[in-house]
Design an enzyme around this catalytic site. Structure first.
Site, PDB file in Angstrom:
ATOM      1  N   CYS A 124       0.870  -1.170   0.000  1.00  0.00           N
ATOM      2  CA  CYS A 124       0.000   0.000   0.000  1.00  0.00           C
ATOM      3  C   CYS A 124       0.911   1.225   0.000  1.00  0.00           C
ATOM      4  CB  CYS A 124      -0.855  -0.030   1.262  1.00  0.00           C
ATOM      5  SG  CYS A 124      -1.844   1.447   1.527  1.00  0.00           S
ATOM      6  N   CYS A 150      -1.018   3.887  -6.425  1.00  0.00           N
ATOM      7  CA  CYS A 150      -1.875   3.276  -5.390  1.00  0.00           C
ATOM      8  C   CYS A 150      -2.073   1.844  -5.859  1.00  0.00           C
ATOM      9  CB  CYS A 150      -3.214   4.008  -5.303  1.00  0.00           C
ATOM     10  SG  CYS A 150      -4.486   3.120  -4.363  1.00  0.00           S
ATOM     11  N   THR A 197       0.096   4.318   0.410  1.00  0.00           N
ATOM     12  CA  THR A 197      -0.299   5.258   1.462  1.00  0.00           C
ATOM     13  C   THR A 197       0.309   4.837   2.804  1.00  0.00           C
ATOM     14  OG1 THR A 197      -2.380   5.478   0.248  1.00  0.00           O
ATOM     15  CG2 THR A 197      -2.293   6.427   2.442  1.00  0.00           C
TER      16      THR A 197
HETATM   17  N1  DGL Z   1      -4.048   0.717  -1.807  1.00  0.00           N
HETATM   18  C1  DGL Z   1      -3.675   1.870  -1.108  1.00  0.00           C
HETATM   19  C2  DGL Z   1      -2.440   2.565  -1.710  1.00  0.00           C
HETATM   20  O1  DGL Z   1      -1.652   1.949  -2.357  1.00  0.00           O
HETATM   21  C3  DGL Z   1      -4.652   2.819  -0.510  1.00  0.00           C
HETATM   22  C4  DGL Z   1      -6.069   2.916  -0.911  1.00  0.00           C
HETATM   23  C5  DGL Z   1      -6.916   3.572   0.173  1.00  0.00           C
HETATM   24  O2  DGL Z   1      -7.241   2.879   1.130  1.00  0.00           O
HETATM   25  O3  DGL Z   1      -7.165   4.771   0.100  1.00  0.00           O
HETATM   26  O4  DGL Z   1      -2.211   3.726  -1.505  1.00  0.00           O
END
Ligand code: DGL
Length: 259
Positions: free
Chosen positions: A76, A188, A78
């Site tokens: 992820c 993302c 984030t």
């Molecule tokens: N999959 C996540 C990323 O790579 C975050 C998506 C989310 O929960 O906002 O940032």
């Protein structure tokens, strides 16, 4: 249990990390994996850095205590930006691998002097210091265009229905000169799951994501730490989520087939 026999945990706010898991399964077929989606707390992209940090630390603790994870892949962008550094400090006894927007390959492989690179990511990823530094590093050699995509991960979590995805993409790309973009970075991990829809907007662009790079980095880190499963058996995959959502595993498997 011998440490190298324990599973690797792959974590995300929901289904996004499946786009990384697909590459991990291919690169490390004998390993056992526990995929964890924090669906009870998704989306991460509209939370604060502190909130995502606390959630990520708690999730790693649970995966080590209950599933005996030998390594954690933070699949992820984030959560990597918000928490990877702190997690590595606290869990210094295990490899913690993160993911970041694939700006480097998008800029260096473009073959253009100043490529126009659209970086799609969550609002939190794009506001983090880690991203600002990464962008500064490549900005002299490229025209980087950050595009926050609020709501996009949720549409994917709800099954990625084509009409819902396209309606939101139309809105997100409204101010973007799509035909002039040379590269698109899917910053993302949810976005590669709908890559075929995104690609249609960009006739000239090459699309990048960090999934394969992260899988290869995981393989290197495990080898360095002597944690590779030596037995050439077929690995086992366990899929869990924090909301007790019973459809999660079947949706995860549907997306996994696309990677
Ligand atoms: N999959 C996540 C990323 O790579 C975050 C998506 C989310 O929960 O906002 O940032």
């Amino acid at each position: 249990m011998a440490k190298n026999k324990r599973p690797i945990s792959v974590i995300d706010s929901g289904l996004g990390g499946i786009s990384v898991l697909g590459h991990l399964l291919e690169e490390l077929p004998s390993e056992d994996f526990v995929y964890f989606g924090d669906t009870a707390n998704a989306p991460y992209g509209s939370k604060t850095t502190e909130e995502v940090l606390t959630l990520t630390l708690d999730n790693i603790k649970m995966l080590e205590d209950e599933y005996y994870a030998k390594a954690v892949v933070i699949a992820c962008n984030t959560a990597t930006g918000a928490a990877a550094e702190k997690c590595r400090e606290i869990y210094s006894h295990m490899p913690i691998i993160g993911i970041e927007p694939a700006i480097k390959p998008a800029v260096t492989l473009s073959g253009k002097e100043a490529p126009r690179v659209l970086v799609m990511a969550t609002p939190l990823t794009l506001s983090q210091e880690k991203f600002v530094h990464l962008a500064e590093k490549y900005n002299p050699n490229a025209d980087l265009i950050p595009l926050p995509c609020p709501g996009l991960s949720q549409v994917i979590e709800s099954g990625g229905d084509e009409k819902a995805v396209v309606t939101l993409l139309d809105k997100l790309f409204e101010g973007v000169e799509c035909h002039n973009i040379d590269a698109v970075v899917l910053g993302c991990t949810h976005y590669p799951l709908i890559k075929e829809y995104i690609a249609k907007y960009f006739p000239k662009a090459v699309i990048y994501d960090g999934g394969l790079g992260t899988a290869l980095q995981t393989k290197r880190r495990l080898a360095e730490a002597g944690l590779i499963e030596a037995d050439k058996k077929a690995g086992k995959l366990t899929i869990i989520n924090s909301a007790g959502n019973t459809e999660f595993a079947s949706l995860a498997n549907k997306y996994l087939r696309k990677i």
